[in-house]
Enzyme design. Structure first.
Site, short mmCIF file in Angstrom:
data_model
loop_
_atom_site.label_atom_id
_atom_site.label_comp_id
_atom_site.label_asym_id
_atom_site.label_seq_id
_atom_site.Cartn_x
_atom_site.Cartn_y
_atom_site.Cartn_z
N LYS A 73 34.31 -19.40 23.35
CA LYS A 73 34.43 -20.75 23.89
C LYS A 73 35.56 -20.77 24.93
CE LYS A 73 31.84 -22.79 20.24
NZ LYS A 73 31.75 -22.76 18.78
N HIS A 111 36.49 -24.56 18.10
CA HIS A 111 36.66 -25.48 19.23
C HIS A 111 38.13 -25.86 19.47
CE1 HIS A 111 32.60 -26.44 20.68
NE2 HIS A 111 32.22 -26.20 19.44
N SER A 130 32.32 -30.16 16.20
CA SER A 130 31.83 -29.98 17.56
C SER A 130 30.94 -31.11 18.06
CB SER A 130 31.08 -28.65 17.67
OG SER A 130 30.02 -28.62 16.73
C1 PLP Z 1 30.73 -22.08 17.97
C2 PLP Z 1 31.20 -22.02 16.59
C3 PLP Z 1 31.08 -20.84 15.84
C4 PLP Z 1 30.37 -19.63 16.38
O1 PLP Z 1 31.12 -18.96 17.33
P1 PLP Z 1 30.43 -17.76 18.14
O2 PLP Z 1 31.59 -16.92 18.54
O3 PLP Z 1 29.70 -18.35 19.27
O4 PLP Z 1 29.53 -17.06 17.18
C5 PLP Z 1 31.60 -20.82 14.56
N1 PLP Z 1 32.19 -21.89 14.03
C6 PLP Z 1 32.31 -23.05 14.72
C7 PLP Z 1 33.01 -24.21 14.07
C8 PLP Z 1 31.81 -23.15 16.00
O5 PLP Z 1 31.93 -24.29 16.68
#
Ligand code: PLP
Length: 392
Positions: free
Chosen positions: A240, A209, A181
């Site tokens: 996301k 992502h 990310s």
């Molecule tokens: C954003 C993210 C998460 C967490 O996701 P949420 O649904 O917001 O808890 C987990 N793993 C990765 C790689 C992320 O980028």
């Protein structure tokens, strides 16, 4: 001295080092433009890749489901029964992703806390990319397994660690983020799969992502690389690109069945609410109906990155709509972000410890909800601030 004095000291220390996070307040719906701390600004921050967080179809689905079924599930699913809307969502996600089965969790974070300890324990070993997400790291720690970090996206380093360590453990698992990310680079999953196959090791990818971004119509990294049926566990999020909230674990049905028995966040915490689940179902409908939003996202990302390069910015190694603008030291990145905000652009500075020292940056998140005109306004602001601060 009171028991909590040390906390105030730590907070003061963060402030004096410029590491204290002042969280801004948003008073508008998510979208290309936001009202942030009372000011209308162009949104270059959120993970709302497809603009679904405020999409009429999702809102309508959430309202209708609320009218029909109410709000909360009122207890954990394994004890008080599970609502049909959650089951329907899991079926549709499995179909969408082309896997045998899927299970949903409260978030991507809890999905990782559920799946890793359910598959490996203290007699086992995890080979984990050095830059994996915090929730993977926490899931690994909770499992009690030995954690061996390999060099970021380096399959040679992965194989060396496997050769040196595998024989001392009962079972093993390889875990990688799909899209990283902070840099927007993609894991070399086909090569990682070859190594997993060679040593007969479980393979898990966290595609938070990549869900709704990579692959045909946003089906994720496994689809992007044509690795259907070869990756044992795909973790995803609906917070996301899906624009709502909730975690996903998708893969072989035996693993999903096991998680319904042994995934602790499934057993000891309630599910997402009815309107959340219904809105996620509407997101799957939209993605299955058309690739238009995903195509627009990539078109926007390509345009913005190319223009930023032409302006003379270093946008790092990103292969996705995540666009890091590399600036070096944290104070410069923070000043850049403040001046962008004054110019009407909301884009956050990211510094140590989220990224390595000396690699501070502004991270721009491009979305399908941006118009060409929005992107041009953003580019103009970057140009002016960049010149003003001597970056370009
Ligand atoms: C954003 C993210 C998460 C967490 O996701 P949420 O649904 O917001 O808890 C987990 N793993 C990765 C790689 C992320 O980028």
């Amino acid at each position: 001295m009171s028991k909590t004095d040390w906390i105030q000291q730590e907070i003061d220390s963060l402030k004096s080092q410029g590491l204290y996070n002042n969280i801004r307040t948003i008073s508008s719906p998510q979208g290309a433009w936001l009202t942030v701390d009372g000011k209308k600004v162009l949104n270059f921050c959120s993970n709302n890749y497809l603009g679904l967080a405020n999409h009429p179809a999702l809102i309508a689905a959430a309202k209708k489901a609320t009218d029909d079924l109410g709000l909360g599930p009122a207890a954990v699913r394994s004890i008080a029964g599970t609502m049909n809307v959650h089951i329907e969502l899991e079926k549709r996600l499995a179909q969408f992703k082309g896997v045998e089965a899927a299970i949903t969790f409260q978030s991507g974070f809890t999905a990782n806390l559920a799946v890793i300890p359910a598959l490996v324990t203290k007699e086992d070993v995890i080979f984990s990319d050095k830059l994996n997400h915090a929730s993977i790291i926490d899931g690994c720690r909770l499992s009690g397994a030995k954690i061996i970090a390999y060099e970021h996206n380096d399959v040679k380093s992965l194989e060396e660690q496997i050769k040196a360590n595998l024989s001392q453990y009962r079972r093993a698992m390889i875990i990688t983020d799909g899209v990283f990310s902070m840099d927007g680079d993609i894991a070399p999953l086909p090569d990682i799969y070859e190594v997993a196959k060679k040593y007969d090791i479980l393979l898990m990818v966290d595609d938070a992502h990549g869900e709704g971004v990579l692959g045909n119509g946003g089906r994720g990294i496994v689809d992007h690389f044509g690795l259907h049926g070869k990756v044992d566990v795909e973790v995803g999020t609906m917070s996301k690109a899906f624009g709502v909230v909730g975690g996903i674990v998708a893969g072989k049905s035996v693993i999903i069945e096991w998680l319904r028995q042994r995934g602790r966040p499934f057993l000891f915490s309630s599910a997402v609410t009815v309107p959340d689940a219904a809105a996620c179902l509407a997101a799957v409908d939209l993605l299955e109906d058309s690739t238009q939003l995903v195509d627009k996202l990539w078109e926007n990302a390509k345009y913005f990155k190319a223009e930023m390069k032409t302006l003379g910015f270093n946008t790092g190694v990103s292969e996705t709509p995540i666009t890091p603008v590399m600036l070096g030291e944290a104070p410069l990145a923070q000043q850049f972000s403040r001046e962008l905000f004054d110019a009407g652009v909301f884009a956050m500075a990211i510094g140590f410890p989220t990224v390595p020292q000396g690699k501070a940056r502004i991270r721009v998140m491009i979305s399908a909800s941006h118009s060409k005109d929005d992107l041009n306004k953003g580019l103009e602001a970057f140009k002016n601030v960049g010149k003003n601060l001597g970056v370009i």
